[in-house]
Design an enzyme around this catalytic site. Sequence first.
Site, PDB file in Angstrom:
ATOM      1  N   THR A  28      -7.564   5.449  -7.724  1.00 50.41           N
ATOM      2  CA  THR A  28      -7.754   3.968  -7.410  1.00 50.41           C
ATOM      3  C   THR A  28      -8.521   3.936  -5.992  1.00 50.41           C
ATOM      4  O   THR A  28      -9.363   2.962  -5.736  1.00 50.41           O
ATOM      5  CB  THR A  28      -6.393   3.295  -7.257  1.00 50.41           C
ATOM      6  OG1 THR A  28      -5.682   3.368  -8.434  1.00 50.41           O
ATOM      7  CG2 THR A  28      -6.402   1.930  -7.013  1.00 50.41           C
ATOM      8  N   ARG A  46      -6.774  11.895  -4.296  1.00 49.30           N
ATOM      9  CA  ARG A  46      -5.338  11.991  -3.328  1.00 49.30           C
ATOM     10  C   ARG A  46      -4.843  13.145  -4.031  1.00 49.30           C
ATOM     11  O   ARG A  46      -4.583  13.065  -5.309  1.00 49.30           O
ATOM     12  CB  ARG A  46      -4.476  10.648  -3.272  1.00 49.30           C
ATOM     13  CG  ARG A  46      -4.948   9.813  -2.447  1.00 49.30           C
ATOM     14  CD  ARG A  46      -4.134   8.649  -2.216  1.00 49.30           C
ATOM     15  NE  ARG A  46      -4.865   7.650  -1.711  1.00 49.30           N
ATOM     16  CZ  ARG A  46      -4.569   6.325  -1.422  1.00 49.30           C
ATOM     17  NH1 ARG A  46      -3.247   6.060  -2.064  1.00 49.30           N
ATOM     18  NH2 ARG A  46      -5.344   5.566  -1.005  1.00 49.30           N
ATOM     19  N   SER A  58      -3.516   7.349   2.475  1.00 53.55           N
ATOM     20  CA  SER A  58      -3.007   5.791   2.725  1.00 53.55           C
ATOM     21  C   SER A  58      -1.413   5.770   3.241  1.00 53.55           C
ATOM     22  O   SER A  58      -1.094   6.334   4.141  1.00 53.55           O
ATOM     23  CB  SER A  58      -3.257   4.951   1.593  1.00 53.55           C
ATOM     24  OG  SER A  58      -3.225   3.517   1.848  1.00 53.55           O
ATOM     25  N   HIS A  59      -0.674   5.106   2.177  1.00 53.50           N
ATOM     26  CA  HIS A  59       0.955   4.765   2.563  1.00 53.50           C
ATOM     27  C   HIS A  59       1.644   6.085   2.064  1.00 53.50           C
ATOM     28  O   HIS A  59       2.704   5.812   2.299  1.00 53.50           O
ATOM     29  CB  HIS A  59       1.142   3.553   1.853  1.00 53.50           C
ATOM     30  CG  HIS A  59       0.827   3.770   0.262  1.00 53.50           C
ATOM     31  ND1 HIS A  59      -0.519   3.463  -0.155  1.00 53.50           N
ATOM     32  CD2 HIS A  59       1.528   3.907  -0.599  1.00 53.50           C
ATOM     33  CE1 HIS A  59      -0.541   3.730  -1.277  1.00 53.50           C
ATOM     34  NE2 HIS A  59       0.591   4.007  -1.836  1.00 53.50           N
ATOM     35  N   LYS A  76     -11.903   9.844   0.879  1.00 47.36           N
ATOM     36  CA  LYS A  76     -12.695   8.945   0.085  1.00 47.36           C
ATOM     37  C   LYS A  76     -13.890   8.610   0.614  1.00 47.36           C
ATOM     38  O   LYS A  76     -14.177   8.818   2.064  1.00 47.36           O
ATOM     39  CB  LYS A  76     -11.950   7.729  -0.213  1.00 47.36           C
ATOM     40  CG  LYS A  76     -11.694   6.830   0.850  1.00 47.36           C
ATOM     41  CD  LYS A  76     -11.098   5.489   0.562  1.00 47.36           C
ATOM     42  CE  LYS A  76     -10.735   4.499   1.655  1.00 47.36           C
ATOM     43  NZ  LYS A  76     -10.458   3.292   1.546  1.00 47.36           N
ATOM     44  N   ASP A  84       0.175   0.079   7.355  1.00 41.31           N
ATOM     45  CA  ASP A  84       0.317   1.486   6.649  1.00 41.31           C
ATOM     46  C   ASP A  84      -0.340   2.728   7.148  1.00 41.31           C
ATOM     47  O   ASP A  84      -0.868   2.610   8.432  1.00 41.31           O
ATOM     48  CB  ASP A  84      -0.064   1.466   5.227  1.00 41.31           C
ATOM     49  CG  ASP A  84      -1.451   1.318   5.241  1.00 41.31           C
ATOM     50  OD1 ASP A  84      -2.267   0.867   6.089  1.00 41.31           O
ATOM     51  OD2 ASP A  84      -2.201   1.777   4.054  1.00 41.31           O
ATOM     52  N   ASP A 111      -3.266   4.222   7.173  1.00 44.58           N
ATOM     53  CA  ASP A 111      -4.448   4.203   7.517  1.00 44.58           C
ATOM     54  C   ASP A 111      -5.050   2.751   8.003  1.00 44.58           C
ATOM     55  O   ASP A 111      -6.284   2.357   8.018  1.00 44.58           O
ATOM     56  CB  ASP A 111      -5.506   4.580   6.423  1.00 44.58           C
ATOM     57  CG  ASP A 111      -5.526   3.735   5.043  1.00 44.58           C
ATOM     58  OD1 ASP A 111      -4.317   3.308   4.797  1.00 44.58           O
ATOM     59  OD2 ASP A 111      -6.393   3.830   4.414  1.00 44.58           O
ATOM     60  N   ASP A 121      -4.784  -0.141   6.528  1.00 42.24           N
ATOM     61  CA  ASP A 121      -5.399  -1.412   5.909  1.00 42.24           C
ATOM     62  C   ASP A 121      -4.299  -2.070   4.992  1.00 42.24           C
ATOM     63  O   ASP A 121      -4.740  -3.356   4.698  1.00 42.24           O
ATOM     64  CB  ASP A 121      -6.483  -0.863   4.681  1.00 42.24           C
ATOM     65  CG  ASP A 121      -5.721   0.181   3.821  1.00 42.24           C
ATOM     66  OD1 ASP A 121      -4.667   0.401   3.967  1.00 42.24           O
ATOM     67  OD2 ASP A 121      -6.561   0.735   3.196  1.00 42.24           O
ATOM     68  N   ARG A 122      -3.034  -1.986   4.923  1.00 42.27           N
ATOM     69  CA  ARG A 122      -2.088  -2.728   4.518  1.00 42.27           C
ATOM     70  C   ARG A 122      -1.389  -3.393   5.381  1.00 42.27           C
ATOM     71  O   ARG A 122      -1.249  -3.246   6.598  1.00 42.27           O
ATOM     72  CB  ARG A 122      -1.087  -2.041   3.462  1.00 42.27           C
ATOM     73  CG  ARG A 122      -1.624  -1.240   2.488  1.00 42.27           C
ATOM     74  CD  ARG A 122      -0.598  -0.446   1.706  1.00 42.27           C
ATOM     75  NE  ARG A 122      -1.197   0.184   0.542  1.00 42.27           N
ATOM     76  CZ  ARG A 122      -0.535   0.462  -0.470  1.00 42.27           C
ATOM     77  NH1 ARG A 122       0.703   0.017  -0.600  1.00 42.27           N
ATOM     78  NH2 ARG A 122      -1.335   0.847  -1.750  1.00 42.27           N
ATOM     79  N   THR A 182      -7.216  -3.737 -10.165  1.00 45.57           N
ATOM     80  CA  THR A 182      -6.440  -3.083  -9.193  1.00 45.57           C
ATOM     81  C   THR A 182      -7.371  -2.117  -8.365  1.00 45.57           C
ATOM     82  O   THR A 182      -8.351  -1.450  -9.098  1.00 45.57           O
ATOM     83  CB  THR A 182      -5.391  -2.397  -9.450  1.00 45.57           C
ATOM     84  OG1 THR A 182      -4.197  -3.507  -9.867  1.00 45.57           O
ATOM     85  CG2 THR A 182      -4.502  -1.707  -8.210  1.00 45.57           C
ATOM     86  N   GLU A 232      -1.585  -7.626  -4.400  1.00 43.69           N
ATOM     87  CA  GLU A 232       0.199  -7.579  -4.309  1.00 43.69           C
ATOM     88  C   GLU A 232       0.653  -6.480  -3.473  1.00 43.69           C
ATOM     89  O   GLU A 232       1.705  -6.171  -2.881  1.00 43.69           O
ATOM     90  CB  GLU A 232       0.619  -7.467  -5.752  1.00 43.69           C
ATOM     91  CG  GLU A 232       0.239  -6.658  -6.747  1.00 43.69           C
ATOM     92  CD  GLU A 232       0.608  -5.138  -6.347  1.00 43.69           C
ATOM     93  OE1 GLU A 232       1.659  -4.929  -5.799  1.00 43.69           O
ATOM     94  OE2 GLU A 232      -0.291  -4.227  -6.648  1.00 43.69           O
ATOM     95  N   SER A 233      -0.299  -5.290  -3.603  1.00 44.26           N
ATOM     96  CA  SER A 233       0.129  -4.021  -2.947  1.00 44.26           C
ATOM     97  C   SER A 233      -0.116  -3.959  -1.448  1.00 44.26           C
ATOM     98  O   SER A 233      -0.518  -3.236  -0.803  1.00 44.26           O
ATOM     99  CB  SER A 233      -0.790  -2.943  -3.394  1.00 44.26           C
ATOM    100  OG  SER A 233      -2.147  -3.314  -3.520  1.00 44.26           O
ATOM    101  N   LYS A 258      -9.624  -3.831   2.742  1.00 43.25           N
ATOM    102  CA  LYS A 258      -8.612  -4.698   3.312  1.00 43.25           C
ATOM    103  C   LYS A 258      -8.030  -4.286   4.596  1.00 43.25           C
ATOM    104  O   LYS A 258      -8.450  -3.220   5.274  1.00 43.25           O
ATOM    105  CB  LYS A 258      -7.344  -4.641   2.304  1.00 43.25           C
ATOM    106  CG  LYS A 258      -6.870  -3.095   2.209  1.00 43.25           C
ATOM    107  CD  LYS A 258      -5.644  -2.856   0.944  1.00 43.25           C
ATOM    108  CE  LYS A 258      -5.128  -1.873   0.672  1.00 43.25           C
ATOM    109  NZ  LYS A 258      -5.940  -1.148  -0.249  1.00 43.25           N
TER     110      LYS A 258
HETATM  111  C1  G16 Z   1      -4.993   1.519  -2.889  1.00 40.00           C
HETATM  112  C2  G16 Z   1      -6.091   0.474  -3.322  1.00 40.00           C
HETATM  113  C3  G16 Z   1      -5.589  -0.749  -3.559  1.00 40.00           C
HETATM  114  C4  G16 Z   1      -4.595  -0.717  -4.614  1.00 40.00           C
HETATM  115  C5  G16 Z   1      -3.528   0.117  -4.316  1.00 40.00           C
HETATM  116  C6  G16 Z   1      -2.602   0.450  -5.444  1.00 40.00           C
HETATM  117  O1  G16 Z   1      -4.428   1.060  -1.511  1.00 40.00           O
HETATM  118  O2  G16 Z   1      -7.052   0.745  -2.227  1.00 40.00           O
HETATM  119  O3  G16 Z   1      -6.733  -1.778  -4.131  1.00 40.00           O
HETATM  120  O4  G16 Z   1      -3.912  -1.971  -4.847  1.00 40.00           O
HETATM  121  O5  G16 Z   1      -4.199   1.317  -3.859  1.00 40.00           O
HETATM  122  O6  G16 Z   1      -3.031   1.309  -6.336  1.00 40.00           O
HETATM  123  P1  G16 Z   1      -2.174   1.788  -7.608  1.00 40.00           P
HETATM  124  O7  G16 Z   1      -1.264   0.761  -7.926  1.00 40.00           O
HETATM  125  O8  G16 Z   1      -3.240   2.246  -8.336  1.00 40.00           O
HETATM  126  O9  G16 Z   1      -1.371   3.061  -6.783  1.00 40.00           O
HETATM  127  P2  G16 Z   1      -4.306   2.059  -0.722  1.00 40.00           P
HETATM  128  O10 G16 Z   1      -3.566   1.223   0.552  1.00 40.00           O
HETATM  129  O11 G16 Z   1      -3.298   3.093  -1.193  1.00 40.00           O
HETATM  130  O12 G16 Z   1      -5.627   2.764  -0.230  1.00 40.00           O
END
Ligand code: G16
Length: 543
Positions: free
Chosen positions: A18, A22, A113-114, A126, A277, A279, A281-282, A344, A364-365, A376
């Site tokens: 996504t 990772r 990320s998180h 990425k 989070d 990095d 962005d959340r 997503t 939603e995430s 984001k």
């Molecule tokens: C990433 C993507 C988001 C996505 C999220 C959850 O977030 O940038 O657009 O909503 O993953 O993805 P999944 O449901 O496939 O785990 P982040 O903050 O992890 O980069």
Amino acid sequence: MQRITVQTTPIEGQKPGTSGLRKKTRVFMGAHYLENFVQAIWAGIGGVAGKTLVLGGDGRYFNDRAAQVILRMAAASGAKKVIVGQNALLSTPAASNLIRIRKTGGGIIMSASHNPGGPEEDFGVKFNTPNGGPAPEDVTNRIFEATRQVTSYDIVETQDIDLSRLGAMRLAGMEIEIVDPVADYAALMETLFDFDAIRGLLASGFRLRFDAMHAVTGPYAKAILEEKLGAPAGSVVNAVPSPDFGGGHPDPNPIWAKELMDAMFAADAPDFGAASDGDGDRNMIVGRGIYVTPSDSLAVLAANAHLAPGYAAGLKGVARSMPTSRALDRVAAAKGLDCYETPTGWKFFGNLLDAGRVSLCGEESAGTGSDHVREKDGLWAVLLWLNIIAVKRQAVADMMTVHWSEFGRNYYSRHDYEGVETDKANTLVDDLRARLADLPGKVFSGLTVETADEFAYDDPVDGSRSENQGIRVAFEGGARIVYRLSGTGTVGATLRVYLEDVESDPAKMHRDAQEALSAVISAADEIGGITRFTGRSEPDVRT
Ligand code: G16
């Protein structure tokens, strides 16, 4: 200093998910693993010769080592220049901003990320394209193809570069510019929001608590919220980025940001709480005694963004990822705005933002953002909330009551089943897919299925099609269930079940979400066979 070519062979499984690649940190630290992937990035983007790139990460374990490797590989492949955040730190939105304002050929962000960090936890890499956004699927597909064909990589042999000193230096003919990671981002925020109004709010005794979760937003939040906006010292907590995020998950939700939740539900709670989070962005938004779901937060921001100077002219349109609740759609309908539904992944918003079709989007995430960057942006969302509150002078709980009574309430929850055996998760999805055509008209837990399909997205800007983006079951009356496998996990499969129902009666708008959704929750198990296929009777996480 010598440029060398190292022979290698393709490594299985380097397919970006996504959001980038990772993996477990130990996997990334394995022989040639990072190097193969970086060489594949160069191949996937048509080489780096003569290009300028941005480089930074969230400070997690191996961030510093990976930065040295990427710099040496960029120099060996003829990059003109790399702009690096001091100590190899850059939040994801700050990196996106730098890529844009310096008009670079893109950038590399080192982050999972998180996901937790540390030698036994997760790492990620990425590539973001010159518009500042995550690489779209055609680019990530090319990168993946290149990982399957790589036979060698080029790298410069040299001592480590001192990334702690601001300024310029050279590495094998390539320029390296080490920049303050916060300055340009803070300047951008000042153009979007009414800092005087927020200062006034904070000076009036309004108390805020921002939890940086030992991750990259600490320095950004300290500089902006405390130093520029005058929040008392200590308003930003867990503000020093650490390689293992203090041993926690830097994931801003009620489970992992429990310390903040406890503070916000205590008798002497601050007026406003927020977290970000790994990095940056959340975001998570909490009022005194009330948690605001990311989907609701998106809807509130869409309804009120015009109160901030950067959005005073109104929004061009809005977008949400498919599993995100349709609270946003209600605001869009009321305001006459176009509302797009994308798969997503933030990368799917890029074309809509670039084409000027939308100026606000979210997921939603816990991701919300606008056309100010192409990622984001956690702190941006916090500042927009503060700007709106500074104008409205309303408590968060009151704002939600007013919002729901005006637009209706979409009860929403996501149930995650983590670390499910991949085979079992795939079987569940395949089985459900095979039954979709039979579902309409059937009744589950008192809910009648109206439509059932698998989401595919046709990008309205470039015409590209993305299939298999989640299974959705919609019921008469507005309830909905979405089933999707996560694309960001590193162990087994994570099944995400997104649950939603609508409520238009103001007398019923203050219930517990799990309780309000109980029929939808049991229908989700009946329809998907979650317990039957996974052996799990309870989700690991409910957001
Ligand atoms: C990433 C993507 C988001 C996505 C999220 C959850 O977030 O940038 O657009 O909503 O993953 O993805 P999944 O449901 O496939 O785990 P982040 O903050 O992890 O980069």
